[in-house]
Design an enzyme around this catalytic site. Structure first.
Site, short mmCIF file in Angstrom:
data_model
loop_
_atom_site.label_atom_id
_atom_site.label_comp_id
_atom_site.label_asym_id
_atom_site.label_seq_id
_atom_site.Cartn_x
_atom_site.Cartn_y
_atom_site.Cartn_z
N HIS A 1 -16.79 2.78 -12.60
CA HIS A 1 -15.98 2.44 -13.95
C HIS A 1 -16.70 1.38 -14.43
O HIS A 1 -15.87 0.82 -15.32
CB HIS A 1 -14.60 2.66 -13.74
N THR B 1 -11.76 4.91 -23.43
CA THR B 1 -11.07 6.08 -23.83
C THR B 1 -10.13 5.82 -24.97
O THR B 1 -10.01 6.85 -25.58
CB THR B 1 -10.35 6.72 -22.79
N LYS C 1 -6.35 -3.41 -26.77
CA LYS C 1 -7.01 -2.94 -25.27
C LYS C 1 -6.79 -4.31 -24.47
O LYS C 1 -6.55 -5.15 -25.11
CB LYS C 1 -8.41 -2.59 -25.36
N ARG C 2 -7.21 -4.18 -23.21
CA ARG C 2 -7.11 -5.36 -22.53
C ARG C 2 -7.64 -6.56 -23.02
O ARG C 2 -9.13 -6.44 -23.30
CB ARG C 2 -7.52 -5.01 -20.80
N LYS D 1 -9.11 8.52 -28.30
CA LYS D 1 -7.71 8.86 -28.84
C LYS D 1 -7.67 8.62 -30.36
O LYS D 1 -6.86 9.26 -31.17
CB LYS D 1 -6.67 7.91 -28.08
N LYS E 1 -14.94 -7.60 -24.39
CA LYS E 1 -14.37 -6.71 -25.32
C LYS E 1 -14.46 -7.31 -26.72
O LYS E 1 -14.19 -6.66 -27.69
CB LYS E 1 -13.09 -6.24 -24.81
#
Length: 881
Positions: free
Chosen positions: A410, A713, A602-603, A717, A608
């Site tokens: 991952h 992911t 998100k985290r 969504k 990111k």
């Protein structure tokens, strides 16, 4: 007197279990007979018991109410005069769980009778979300329960909000595992999920003075009506000690004499499939002491010592991801991982040995999937069992191992690959360290044979990382111990082969495959966006699209139907109003539903690039301030939402949260511009809040530096719910773009093949030349103190040649993409077309497709459908051996 009080008072039939109907088509049948299978001897010995358990629980309104009332009085010990909404939630949950237990028992018995191959999915996280709404929907009982509960004086929707999110995970890894269990059950695959029953989540996020504050997340405070404590399923787990060598019949045998033993106890959570009688389970392990109480110490007055063993044992599963900055923290994490694999392997081998057969048949009955490297000790543990306990040779045991395990990677970040110090692992698991060295010796001999004289290959492929502190490379162990290794998006899988695991790929190229991630459409569309789901039901004339998302593609002609687009955007607006209500309650910020909802949840992590997002917000704010009032119409009014947790020890991530809230404080209170721009930080982001946030998005941001996000992911969504993506050419964004078309997604930034060279250029360039003027203006504004102080450390991460995630390089292209978004949002019909097209083209990203691929490419398992119940006793399905 309330409806519930009357029902409890008048309920005269608190009788034996009759049984259930799961699916809506059978909900009006009072008696459904369970499929009958088992031995004739069992039937003869327990004929009365079989007769009493021959029916499923009925699902008509009156029966449901009676079952709820029974639980109110007999499970919760409440009276009709001392009963509140939370108790109604618990009683309803117990009544649903009763149905799940029936189907779970039948499912497991049928799998056993069929002697089928099963997949065992091991994950350190399972972020399952709330269970009630998901279970009611999957069983097709929403209408029945809505009506039944309403007559008792409550609303089913209000009961959903009483449930606390199980704190069993922290992000995409755990949520993916939960989606996979939903699809495994729905598609009727024989499966079990295995994880850890943490008492506390990683933390509950509070925002105080604009900063993240971590509070304990004790999610079990009010109990958990969904779990089943299995006092009959518990196994000893050993730590420390020494390895004793013995010789028997000329062979050396190893005996691990443990220095400490605790017990792993099972807790099962049933996982129902959608409109199927198959129900599987998530089995979670809790650590308990092997000896409850040191009575001798207690009698001697040493009360603390009498409980010491209990406390040490219970610590192991107390907290998700304990801080591992200290030796004790690292040891606790390693204990967690070994407890998971030790208990799970004992459970799997017990089930396998129920039938007398040769161990060589294990890969024909068992597939074990490692969700990242956290459960990779399972490879060593099964080797230990086969060699030390079952007396197999290493060669024969390894042949079984290498056909049984699969490994899902991952990450593409080398620093994220798990490694354990040799001294730590050797102290805690001495026999496993011996096995590691032996496995490594055999494997490196094979490497030498294939690549003679290649010292680099030997070093790169070794399980042991040499250095001042020797470490065990758990990813290398996972790869060589598995028959298949998969990435989770096409670009990610390519990077594994060409970069991260290049040497392993050259050693065994056929081992590496791609299986792109997916998300469960039951939760992430049908449940969280019920109005859109009903619209699709109406347009398609069926709800079968939930099991075949590609059916939505047939709605493509609706893109040219203005009435349909208006209906679609009305649903979007209603979802935005729902989020506004949530924001008002938890953030105390007023938001306008007519603004563009721009969401990044998100985290929090530098790769990111939430930092780039908030820098652009500042840039936009400065532009608004510099633009005359009449010229501001070119800016689409926008509300920018952020959400996510920063790891407690990750200083820059916490600085990003602080900057976001500092900007929000200024921007939201600027009366000159706040009707054009607002900023909201959504605290304590979790599954239940995501179910409200995601359907409300107009734009969602997935802007990681190219080559750093394995898949993602949340992007799937958002697209599924009609949100348009602003993203980089990274992870699953690429495959989403292929499905929805580049005209319906906003892509910007450097490509993965450019990143390395750009980072080298950044290191060698003058910071004042590297960072372009628009971004320098933002940096200067921050330094001026407009948004408070103490942001200098964060700014240093993109100046002084530290911009390893290319915020400075990509910022200009990012800002240009934002201009295109503003322009498109002004044209409501064109925006609606693109948003709608995103949703109906998202079928590839259903986890059902993903699980079918795992089943075919890795596990080699087939669906096993539990026989349907019948209304006729004589038609019951029978298997008798």
């Amino acid at each position: 007197m309330s409806g519930l009080q009357k029902q409890m008072q008048n309920s005269e039939s608190k009788t034996l279990m009759s049984r259930k109907s799961f699916c809506g088509s059978n909900s009006n049948m009072n008696q459904l007979f369970r499929p009958e299978f088992g031995s004739t001897q069992s039937l003869a010995n327990h004929e009365r018991l079989w007769h009493l358990m021959q029916n499923y629980l009925p699902s008509d309104k009156k029966s449901i109410q009676e079952q709820i009332v029974n639980h109110v009085e007999f499970s919760l010990a409440r009276t009709r005069f001392d009963f509140h909404q939370v108790h109604c939630y618990q009683a309803v949950s117990h009544s649903i769980r009763d149905r799940l237990i029936e189907s779970f028992n039948d499912t497991q018995l049928y799998f056993h009778e069929q002697d089928c191959k099963r997949v065992y999915y091991l994950s350190i996280e399972f972020l399952i979300g709330r269970c009630l709404q998901n279970a009611v929907g999957n069983l097709g009982l929403q209408d029945s329960y809505t009506e039944a509960v309403q007559e008792l004086g409550y609303k089913l929707e209000d009961l959903y909000d009483e449930e606390v999110d199980p704190a069993l995970g922290n992000g995409g890894l755990g949520r993916l595992a939960a989606c996979f269990l939903d699809s495994l059950a729905t598609l009727n695959y024989p499966a079990f999920g295995y994880g850890i029953r943490y008492s506390y989540g990683i933390f509950k996020q509070l925002i105080q003075n604009g900063q993240q504050v971590e509070a304990p997340d004790y999610w079990l405070e009010k109990g958990n009506p969904w779990e089943i404590e299995r006092l009959d399923v518990q196994y000893p787990v050993k730590f420390y000690g020494r390895v004793v060598k013995r010789h028997e019949n000329g062979q050396e045998k190893s005996l691990w004499e443990a220095g400490e033993t605790i017990v792993a106890r099972a807790y099962d959570t049933p996982i129902p499939g959608y409109m199927t009688f198959n129900t599987i389970a998530l089995r979670l392990w809790r650590s308990v002491p092997a000896n409850e109480f040191d009575f001798t110490s207690f009698n001697e007055g040493d009360y603390f010592k009498s409980l010491e063993a209990r406390e040490k044992a219970e610590y192991i599963t107390s907290v998700l991801y304990p801080n591992d900055s200290s030796y004790a923290g690292k040891e606790l994490r390693l204990k967690q991982e070994y407890l998971l694999v030790s208990a799970t392997l004992q459970d799997i081998t017990r089930r396998f040995k129920k039938v007398r057969r040769d161990w060589s048949l294990l890969p024909e009955k068992v597939a074990i999937q490692l969700n990242d490297t956290h459960p990779s000790l399972a490879i060593l543990e099964l080797l230990r069992i086969l060699i030390d306990q079952e007396g197999m040779t290493h060669a024969n045991a390894w042949e079984i191992i290498s056909k049984t395990f699969g490994y899902t990677n991952h990450t593409v970040l080398p620093e994220a690959l798990e490694k354990w110090g040799v001294d730590l692992l050797g102290s805690l698991l001495p026999r496993h360290l011996e096995i590691i060295y032996y496995v490594n010796m055999i494997f490196l001999n094979k490497v030498s044979a294939k690549f003679p004289g290649d010292a680099h290959k030997l070093s790169a492929l070794s399980l042991i990382e040499e250095g001042p502190v020797k470490k065990i490379r758990m990813a290398n162990l996972s790869i060589i111990g598995s028959h298949m290794v998969n990435g989770v998006a096409r670009i990610h899988s390519d990077l594994l082969k060409t970069d991260l695991f290049k040497d392993h790929y050259e050693m065994r190229p056929k081992k590496f495959i791609n299986i792109t991630n997916g998300v469960a459409p039951r939760r992430w569309l049908r449940s969280c966006n019920q109005q859109l789901a009903k619209l699709y039901d109406e347009w398609l004339g069926t709800d079968e699209w939930v099991l075949n998302m590609d059916m939505l593609k047939t709605l493509e002609d609706k893109c040219e139907d203005q009435l349909a687009l208006i209906q679609f955007m009305k649903v979007k607006r209603n979802n935005k109003l729902r989020l506004i209500k949530w924001v008002r309650q938890y953030c105390n910020v007023e938001v306008n539903a007519d603004t563009l909802f721009d969401i990044q949840v998100k985290r929090i992590h530098e790769y990111k690039r939430q930092f780039m997002n908030i820098l652009y917000v500042i840039y936009r704010y400065l532009l608004l301030k510099d633009t005359p009032t009449e010229g501001r119409r070119k800016f689409a009014p926008r509300t920018v939402f952020f959400g996510g947790k920063a790891a407690p020890g990750y200083l820059n991530a916490k600085r990003i949260i602080k900057l976001i809230n500092a900007v929000a404080e200024v921007v939201n209170h600027d009366l000159d511009t706040n009707h054009y721009l607002k900023v909201v930080f959504l605290p304590n982001y979790n599954v239940s809040s995501a179910e409200i946030i995601i359907p409300a998005s107009d734009i969602s941001q997935h802007i990681s530096t190219a080559g750093t996000e394995a898949s993602g992911t949340s992007n799937m969504k958002f697209v599924m719910n009609g949100g348009i993506i602003l993203g980089t050419w990274d992870g699953a964004n690429i495959e989403i773009a292929e499905e929805v078309g580049l005209d319906n997604i906003f892509i910007f930034g450097a490509r993965v093949e450019e990143v390395g060279k750009l980072i080298d250029n950044m290191k060698n360039s003058d910071p004042y030349q590297y960072v372009q003027k628009p971004l320098w203006n933002v940096i200067q504004a921050i330094r001026s103190g407009i948004f408070g102080h103490d942001h200098h450390g964060l700014l240093d991460s993109i100046t002084n040649r530290n911009d390893f995630y290319l915020v400075g390089h990509d910022f200009y292209h990012y800002a240009q993409a934002q201009i295109k978004i503003d322009q498109l949002y002004q044209d409501k019909i064109q925006w609606a077309k693109k948003a709608f097209y995103n949703s109906i083209r998202s079928g590839k990203f259903s986890s059902d497709r993903t699980i079918h691929e795992y089943a075919q490419k890795i596990w080699n398992i087939k669906p096993i459908v539990v026989p349907q119940p019948t209304a006729n006793k004589q038609d019951r399905f029978k298997i008798q051996k």
